[in-house]
Design an enzyme around this catalytic site. Structure first.
Site, PDB file in Angstrom:
ATOM      1  N   LYS A  65      60.445  48.577  26.157  1.00 41.92           N
ATOM      2  CA  LYS A  65      60.347  49.777  25.321  1.00 41.92           C
ATOM      3  C   LYS A  65      60.142  49.282  23.881  1.00 41.92           C
ATOM      4  O   LYS A  65      60.918  49.581  22.968  1.00 41.92           O
ATOM      5  CB  LYS A  65      61.642  50.602  25.487  1.00 41.92           C
ATOM      6  CG  LYS A  65      61.627  51.966  24.853  1.00 41.92           C
ATOM      7  CD  LYS A  65      60.715  52.972  25.531  1.00 41.92           C
ATOM      8  CE  LYS A  65      60.710  54.285  24.781  1.00 41.92           C
ATOM      9  NZ  LYS A  65      59.647  55.200  25.202  1.00 41.92           N
ATOM     10  N   ASP A 106      58.504  54.029  30.107  1.00 43.42           N
ATOM     11  CA  ASP A 106      58.217  55.417  30.501  1.00 43.42           C
ATOM     12  C   ASP A 106      56.863  55.501  31.201  1.00 43.42           C
ATOM     13  O   ASP A 106      56.694  56.191  32.212  1.00 43.42           O
ATOM     14  CB  ASP A 106      58.319  56.388  29.307  1.00 43.42           C
ATOM     15  CG  ASP A 106      57.840  55.783  27.998  1.00 43.42           C
ATOM     16  OD1 ASP A 106      57.465  54.585  27.985  1.00 43.42           O
ATOM     17  OD2 ASP A 106      57.833  56.487  26.981  1.00 43.42           O
TER      18      ASP A 106
END
Ligand code: NAD
Length: 371
Positions: free
Chosen positions: A192, A224
Site C-alpha cells: 500500500k 486494494d
C-alpha cells in the site's frame, strides 16, 4: 525408506477432526512407501488454556523443536472469545510462529477441474489458476509494538503498529523470488505504497532483490487493486508476496477460487529448525464436532510437509493424485457439494483418499460408486 518425527498440534474445533484425518493419510503413505512416521502430540490454543493456563505451553514448544516437522490443525472458538489478549487461543499461533522463526507462509491456490461448480466464480475466470501466496508471518501489524488500549485525556484509544525491519522484508521477498524461479518466473509484490511508509520501504527492497533475479519479472500492485484483480483475472498471478495482514486477507479471498477454505493448505518455513504445516482455515465452531469438515486442506498440508521438509516428492504427489481422484469421482464434503448432492462426512472423505493411496484399484471403485 526413512524415519521421521512429526509434532501434531490438533488445537480446537475442527482442527482435531482434520488433523486426525491428515495423520491417517500419513500413516497410509508410511505403509505404502515403507516410511516410519512417529507422531508426538502437543496442546495449543483454547484447549491448552483450559488444561495448562497458557495458549502455548513450554512442553508443546519442546515437542515441536525436537521434531522434523509440525502439523497443526486450528485454534480458537467462542468459549475463549472474551479472554484477555494474552489468554486468547490465537496468541498461541502468533507465539509459535515467533518462537520457531516461521517467517514465510506459503499458500498455494490451485484450480481443480472437478470443482468448477463449487466456486462462485465463472469457469473462464478460474480455469487454470495456479498461484502461490507468500505471506510474511513474523512481522507487521500482528507483532508491532505498541499494541494495546489506553485512555488519554478521558478518551479511549486503541493502537496497533505496522513495523518491519529491512532484514525481515529482504528474506521474505528473496524466498518469493526463489520460488518464482521454479514456477512461472513472475513475482507480484503487494503493498500500500501510496499511503504506508512501511510499504514504500517494502517496494524499494523488492526492487533491490529483483536485481539478483534477472530471469524473474517483478511487478508491484496496491493491495486494494490486488483484491480486485484476484477476482477479475486470477490467471495473471504466479507468486504473490506480501506483508502479514495483507497476505492473511488475500489468501482467504483466493480460497474461493478453489471453492472452499477447506481446500487450501499452507506451509510455514523457518529460518532455522522445523517447518510447520497447517490448513489456512480456522477452527470453524459452526461445524465443529459434527464430522462435516473438509479434511482436504489439512491432508494437502501433510503433502506439502512430505515434499518440503522430507524431500518425499513421489509420496506428496501420491496424496495430491488421490485427492484429485476422489474429487473427480464426485466425492464432496458439505462445503463443496452442490445443491441436492449427497455430502460425505470428514471420515468418509479421509477413508476414500486413504483407499486411493493404498490401492490403485480403489480409485476405480470410487469412480463407479460416486459417479
Ligand atoms: P473459519 O476458517 O474457522 O471458518 C469460516 C467459515 O468457513 C465457516 O463457515 C466454516 O464452517 C467454514 N470452514 C472453514 N474450514 C472449513 C473446512 N475445513 N470444511 C468446511 N468448512 C470450513 O474462520 P472464522 O469462523 O472466522 O473463525 C473461527 C475461529 O477460528 C476463530 O476463533 C478464529 O480466531 C479462529 N481462526 C483460527 C485460525 C488458525 O488456527 N490458523 C485461522 C483463522 C481463524
Amino acid at each position: 525408506m526413512g524415519s521421521y518425527q512429526i509434532a501434531v498440534l490438533p488445537g480446537d474445533g475442527i482442527g482435531k477432526e482434520v488433523t486426525s484425518g491428515a495423520v491417517e493419510i500419513l500413516k497410509a503413505i508410511g505403509t505404502r512407501f515403507g516410511h516410519q512416521f512417529a507422531f508426538k502430540y502437543g496442546l495449543i490454543g483454547g484447549e491448552a488454556i483450559d488444561q495448562k493456563g497458557t495458549p502455548l505451553p513450554d512442553e508443546t514448544l519442546a515437542i515441536c523443536r525436537e521434531s522434523d516437522a509440525v502439523l497443526l490443525g486450528a485454534v480458537g472458538g467462542p468459549k475463549w472469545d472474551r479472554n484477555p489478549a494474552h489468554l486468547r487461543p490465537e496468541k498461541g499461533l502468533l507465539q509459535i510462529r515467533k518462537e520457531m522463526n516461521l517467517f514465510a507462509n506459503l499458500r498455494p491456490v490451485k484450480f481443480y477441474d472437478s470443482l468448477t461448480e463449487s466456486s462462485p466464480l465463472k469457469e473462464e475466470v478460474i480455469q487454470g489458476v495456479d498461484l502461490l501466496i507468500v505471506r510474511e508471518l513474523t512481522g507487521g501489524l500482528y507483532f508491532g509494538k505498541p499494541s494495546g488500549r489506553m485512555v488519554e485525556n478521558g478518551e479511549e484509544k486503541a493502537v496497533d503498529t505496522l513495523l518491519y525491519k529491512k532484514e525481515e522484508i529482504k528474506r521474505i521477498v528473496k524466498a518469493a523470488f526463489e520460488l518464482a524461479r521454479k514456477r512461472k518466473k513472475k513475482v507480484t509484490s503487494v503493498d500500500k505504497a501510496n499511503v504506508l511508509e512501511s510499504s514504500r520501504m517494502w517496494r524499494e527492497i523488492a526492487e533491490e532483490i529483483a536485481q539478483d533475479f534477472p530471469d524473474v519479472t517483478l511487478e508491484h500492485m496496491l493491495v486494494d487493486n490486488a483484491a480486485m484483480q484476484l477476482i477479475r483475472s486470477p490467471q495473471q498471478f504466479d507468486v504473490i508476496v506480501t506483508e502479514n495482514m495483507f497476505g492473511d486477507i488475500l489468501s482467504d479471498e483466493a480460497s474461493m477460487l478453489t471453492g472452499s477454505l477447506g481446500m487450501l493448505p499452507s506451509a510455514s518455513l523457518s529460518t532455522s529448525g522445523p517447518s510447520l504445516y497447517e490448513p489456512i482455515h480456522g477452527s470453524a465452531p459452526d461445524i465443529a464436532g459434527q464430522n462435516k469438515a473438509n479434511p482436504i486442506a489439512a491432508i494437502l498440508s501433510a503433502a506439502m510437509m512430505l515434499r518440503l521438509s522430507f524431500g518425499l516428492s513421489k509420496e506428496a504427489d501420491t496424496i495430491e493424485k488421490a485427492v484429485q481422484h476422489v474429487l473427480a469421482a464426485g466425492l464432496r464434503t458439505a462445503d463443496i457439494a452442490q445443491k441436492g448432492q449427497r455430502a460425505v462426512s470428514t471420515d468418509e472423505m479421509v477413508n476414500e483418499i486413504k483407499a486411493a493411496i493404498l490401492d490403485n484399484e480403489a480409485i476405480s471403485h470410487i469412480m463407479t460408486v460416486y459417479a
